[in-house]
Design an enzyme around this catalytic site. Sequence first.
Site, PDB file in Angstrom:
ATOM      1  N   HIS A 187      22.002  21.750  12.072  1.00 13.41           N
ATOM      2  CA  HIS A 187      21.699  21.366  10.689  1.00 13.41           C
ATOM      3  C   HIS A 187      22.607  20.238  10.204  1.00 13.41           C
ATOM      4  O   HIS A 187      23.609  20.476   9.532  1.00 13.41           O
ATOM      5  CB  HIS A 187      21.901  22.618   9.809  1.00 13.41           C
ATOM      6  CG  HIS A 187      21.253  22.503   8.468  1.00 13.41           C
ATOM      7  ND1 HIS A 187      20.671  23.581   7.839  1.00 13.41           N
ATOM      8  CD2 HIS A 187      21.110  21.463   7.619  1.00 13.41           C
ATOM      9  CE1 HIS A 187      20.189  23.196   6.671  1.00 13.41           C
ATOM     10  NE2 HIS A 187      20.460  21.921   6.509  1.00 13.41           N
TER      11      HIS A 187
ATOM     12  N   HIS B 212      22.644  16.424   8.250  1.00 12.71           N
ATOM     13  CA  HIS B 212      21.933  15.370   7.517  1.00 12.71           C
ATOM     14  C   HIS B 212      22.596  14.042   7.878  1.00 12.71           C
ATOM     15  O   HIS B 212      23.701  13.766   7.435  1.00 12.71           O
ATOM     16  CB  HIS B 212      21.987  15.620   6.013  1.00 12.71           C
ATOM     17  CG  HIS B 212      21.287  16.890   5.611  1.00 12.71           C
ATOM     18  ND1 HIS B 212      19.927  16.953   5.419  1.00 12.71           N
ATOM     19  CD2 HIS B 212      21.755  18.147   5.409  1.00 12.71           C
ATOM     20  CE1 HIS B 212      19.585  18.198   5.094  1.00 12.71           C
ATOM     21  NE2 HIS B 212      20.675  18.942   5.090  1.00 12.71           N
ATOM     22  N   LEU B 213      21.904  13.265   8.702  1.00 14.02           N
ATOM     23  CA  LEU B 213      22.486  12.003   9.161  1.00 14.02           C
ATOM     24  C   LEU B 213      22.035  10.831   8.298  1.00 14.02           C
ATOM     25  O   LEU B 213      22.507   9.708   8.479  1.00 14.02           O
ATOM     26  CB  LEU B 213      22.159  11.777  10.638  1.00 14.02           C
ATOM     27  CG  LEU B 213      22.636  12.898  11.577  1.00 14.02           C
ATOM     28  CD1 LEU B 213      22.327  12.543  13.035  1.00 14.02           C
ATOM     29  CD2 LEU B 213      24.126  13.179  11.411  1.00 14.02           C
ATOM     30  N   ARG B 214      21.115  11.106   7.352  1.00 15.21           N
ATOM     31  CA  ARG B 214      20.779  10.177   6.254  1.00 15.21           C
ATOM     32  C   ARG B 214      20.062   8.892   6.653  1.00 15.21           C
ATOM     33  O   ARG B 214      19.863   8.025   5.804  1.00 15.21           O
ATOM     34  CB  ARG B 214      22.030   9.798   5.460  1.00 15.21           C
ATOM     35  CG  ARG B 214      22.789  10.968   4.849  1.00 15.21           C
ATOM     36  CD  ARG B 214      21.965  11.696   3.828  1.00 15.21           C
ATOM     37  NE  ARG B 214      22.751  12.690   3.083  1.00 15.21           N
ATOM     38  CZ  ARG B 214      22.264  13.852   2.667  1.00 15.21           C
ATOM     39  NH1 ARG B 214      20.990  14.179   2.913  1.00 15.21           N
ATOM     40  NH2 ARG B 214      23.026  14.694   1.996  1.00 15.21           N
TER      41      ARG B 214
ATOM     42  N   ASN C 290      14.896  15.313   6.153  1.00 16.71           N
ATOM     43  CA  ASN C 290      14.712  14.893   4.748  1.00 16.71           C
ATOM     44  C   ASN C 290      15.313  13.516   4.490  1.00 16.71           C
ATOM     45  O   ASN C 290      16.103  13.305   3.580  1.00 16.71           O
ATOM     46  CB  ASN C 290      15.303  15.923   3.772  1.00 16.71           C
ATOM     47  CG  ASN C 290      16.803  16.101   3.940  1.00 16.71           C
ATOM     48  OD1 ASN C 290      17.336  15.859   5.013  1.00 16.71           O
ATOM     49  ND2 ASN C 290      17.479  16.522   2.883  1.00 16.71           N
TER      50      ASN C 290
ATOM     51  N   HIS D 267      20.946  28.210   6.495  1.00 18.16           N
ATOM     52  CA  HIS D 267      22.060  28.436   5.564  1.00 18.16           C
ATOM     53  C   HIS D 267      21.911  29.619   4.600  1.00 18.16           C
ATOM     54  O   HIS D 267      21.904  29.441   3.386  1.00 18.16           O
ATOM     55  CB  HIS D 267      22.385  27.156   4.785  1.00 18.16           C
ATOM     56  CG  HIS D 267      21.210  26.450   4.142  1.00 18.16           C
ATOM     57  ND1 HIS D 267      20.241  27.093   3.418  1.00 18.16           N
ATOM     58  CD2 HIS D 267      20.893  25.133   4.116  1.00 18.16           C
ATOM     59  CE1 HIS D 267      19.370  26.202   2.971  1.00 18.16           C
ATOM     60  NE2 HIS D 267      19.739  25.018   3.383  1.00 18.16           N
TER      61      HIS D 267
ATOM     62  N   ASP E 194      25.226  22.169   7.914  1.00 18.26           N
ATOM     63  CA  ASP E 194      24.600  21.599   6.713  1.00 18.26           C
ATOM     64  C   ASP E 194      25.414  20.391   6.233  1.00 18.26           C
ATOM     65  O   ASP E 194      25.587  20.168   5.035  1.00 18.26           O
ATOM     66  CB  ASP E 194      24.440  22.634   5.600  1.00 18.26           C
ATOM     67  CG  ASP E 194      23.456  22.159   4.520  1.00 18.26           C
ATOM     68  OD1 ASP E 194      22.825  21.100   4.720  1.00 18.26           O
ATOM     69  OD2 ASP E 194      23.334  22.847   3.491  1.00 18.26           O
TER      70      ASP E 194
ATOM     71  N   HIS F  45      27.443  12.340   0.985  1.00 18.14           N
ATOM     72  CA  HIS F  45      27.017  11.575  -0.188  1.00 18.14           C
ATOM     73  C   HIS F  45      28.086  10.543  -0.478  1.00 18.14           C
ATOM     74  O   HIS F  45      29.276  10.860  -0.476  1.00 18.14           O
ATOM     75  CB  HIS F  45      26.842  12.478  -1.410  1.00 18.14           C
ATOM     76  CG  HIS F  45      25.672  13.400  -1.312  1.00 18.14           C
ATOM     77  ND1 HIS F  45      24.370  12.963  -1.390  1.00 18.14           N
ATOM     78  CD2 HIS F  45      25.603  14.740  -1.134  1.00 18.14           C
ATOM     79  CE1 HIS F  45      23.550  14.004  -1.258  1.00 18.14           C
ATOM     80  NE2 HIS F  45      24.266  15.092  -1.093  1.00 18.14           N
TER      81      HIS F  45
END
Lengths: 304, 428
Positions: B63, B65-67, B97, B234, B307, B311
């Site tokens: 999980h 998030h590599l954006r 996402n 999660h 997760d 940001h």
Amino acid sequence: MTHLLSIADLGREGIEEVLRVAEAFAEVGSRPVRKVPTLRGRAIATLFFEDSTRTRLSFETAAKRLSADVLSFSAASSSVKKGESVRDTVETIEAMGMDALVVRHASAGVPVQVSRWVKRCKVVNGGDGWHEHPTQALLDCFTVCQARGAIGGLRVLVVGDVRHSRVARSQVLAYSALGASVTLVAPSSLLPPSLEGWPVEVADDLDAALPEADVVSLLRLQAERGSGAFVPSLREYTARYGLTARRAALLAPGALVTHPGPMIRGVEIASDVADLPQALVTRQVANGVAVRMAVLFLLLGGAM
Amino acid sequence: MSRALLLRGAEVVDAAGRRRADVVVADGVVRAVGPDVAGAAPARARVLDASGCVLAPGLVDLHAHLRQPGAEESETVETGGRAAALGGYSAVVAMPNTDPPVDCAAVAREVLALGKRSPVEVAVAGAITVGRAGERLAPMGELAALGVRLFTDDGAGVQDGAVMRRALDYARGLGVTLAQHCEDARLAGQGAMHEGAWSSRLGLPGVPAAAEEAMVARDVALARLTGGRLHFLHLSTAGSVELVRRAKAEGLLVTAEVAPHHLVLTDAACAGYDPTFKVSPPLREDEDLVRLRAGLEDGTIDAIATDHAPHAPEAKDLPFDEAPPGMLGLETALAVALSVLGLERALACLSWRPAAIAGLAPRHGGPVAEGAEANLCVIDPSATWTVDPARLASRSRNTPYAGWTLTGRVRHTIVAGDAVVVDGELVR
């Protein structure tokens, strides 16, 4: 005092000091020249990211009576509309040489965040989301103190939309710090999800609670924030929790009614009740100026 | 061709147990494992000191998030991969996402291609529905043909029960797993933190535990109805752990993960309105933390997944209720896991169990044995270090552990036979 972000920053002694200083400043409002030179040369900015009439005017009046320079900022007419962040706005305004910032924001906690961003400004919470509105609670206490002599031992009812009320959170802390007992009276859907750690009792039946009360603090049903959906209808809300003329007759002699404004007559308070002598609404507004003078003085001017 | 390696002095820990052994790696695979195999190393092999360390299969993150594509200012596949390598990972699953989301073969191919330049293997999760909108099924077959094994609308749960049921039915035929971010959007409302004593005091709108548990319960019923394979992302509440425990006892094909921060942080961390501590699902209460740890101990929860949600500072430095949720995790997950679990269980939850769920086993997470693909990490379990956000490899800085002193640090990471981290530093 470094900042005034929450009533919890003051504690009992801090609150009593504000009330004492406010007492001295209250007299200034009745002079022919309503101004003292105490904060001459100091600059205070009101940063209102959320609309407000009375709180902004009250702070600005307080600052001017202390001879401070006042800079007025509102999000509606600013570069916030062009996408500037709260942080950049705060840093820009502080850079203009402000000594104190009065911050109001629709999001809880913004004044706390601002206090971390500023370098040397004092920060006053002018109301943040559902969190706190400390100067409102201070002026409520000041007004009740004026009418009753003291707060200790009084029984205070806080009636209405506690869940979404920053005023209620500050009142609970202030009244209980001063030794009053506080009872929340509200539909259970308008109570906070948890009251763990709150020094309060909870009651559902306003009729049963009123005769015992020394102070009834009414809160506005915040219909513009969707509080309407937490009760079946305004009509049912008024029927169960409105201070109608019939209910006002249940009040003990000498009991006081306060309201932070703006009042919605006919919902939480009947129009003729709002105009009764024990309803202190306009006196609260007048005292608000003295209390905010005291807060600004204590933050910027040191001891009296 | 990468240089051969001789890893000397470690204790090997994998699903097969613990033993003292040196490891020889050449041509991308483990050539020899044993107490006296230095002689099997090619003459020019690079010797990596692993004394006092644990050598384990590389960690696998379910999980991350590599954006990329869409938010390269906060992370890229490459920078996220660097953070992963430093965290001991040999493979990560990139969440879909992104903008545009991974809901078609073209985007999946792009992320897979970007992954080729990452120091770790990058697997891609696909979206369950087109645009993650929760309405029409994404082309799961087309994505599965590219090797996608996990599908999720993570960031949000699939709200419509009928859509989720169809997705489970369809996925069953493909032999892929659906992964759900369990949160009833209506119950969660505008919630910015866990609903409880702290949210009530702070005046912040809350997300009740029931918002998660309602969807876990619904999806357990759907797993029963469809026979589909379902992974819970999660999990954050005591009630969710209990629901999954019962579903597993019933024999349903469900697995579950927990994020490291839900094992060590509670909603009290939000008291200062610092959006660094805003995350979805939110930090819960002490009791939840205790039950999540117990769920790992008894196997109800299979995996720890980061997760990892970078940001950029300007995106996070907003009023608490306006800031986006998410915190970094790849570089700290191992040490946080070691703070709450014994070594072997921590490694099981970080390596071989998630590798199996991701469909990456046994290439990743498999026992350290002759002939196996060399995806390994070497951990110094007693090394202490202080988390300095400025020194993280991630492009973002939103770690909740700034200033924490953690115990357990990655010394070397080997991916497909390449030493990508040596002595705690990235090689490239």
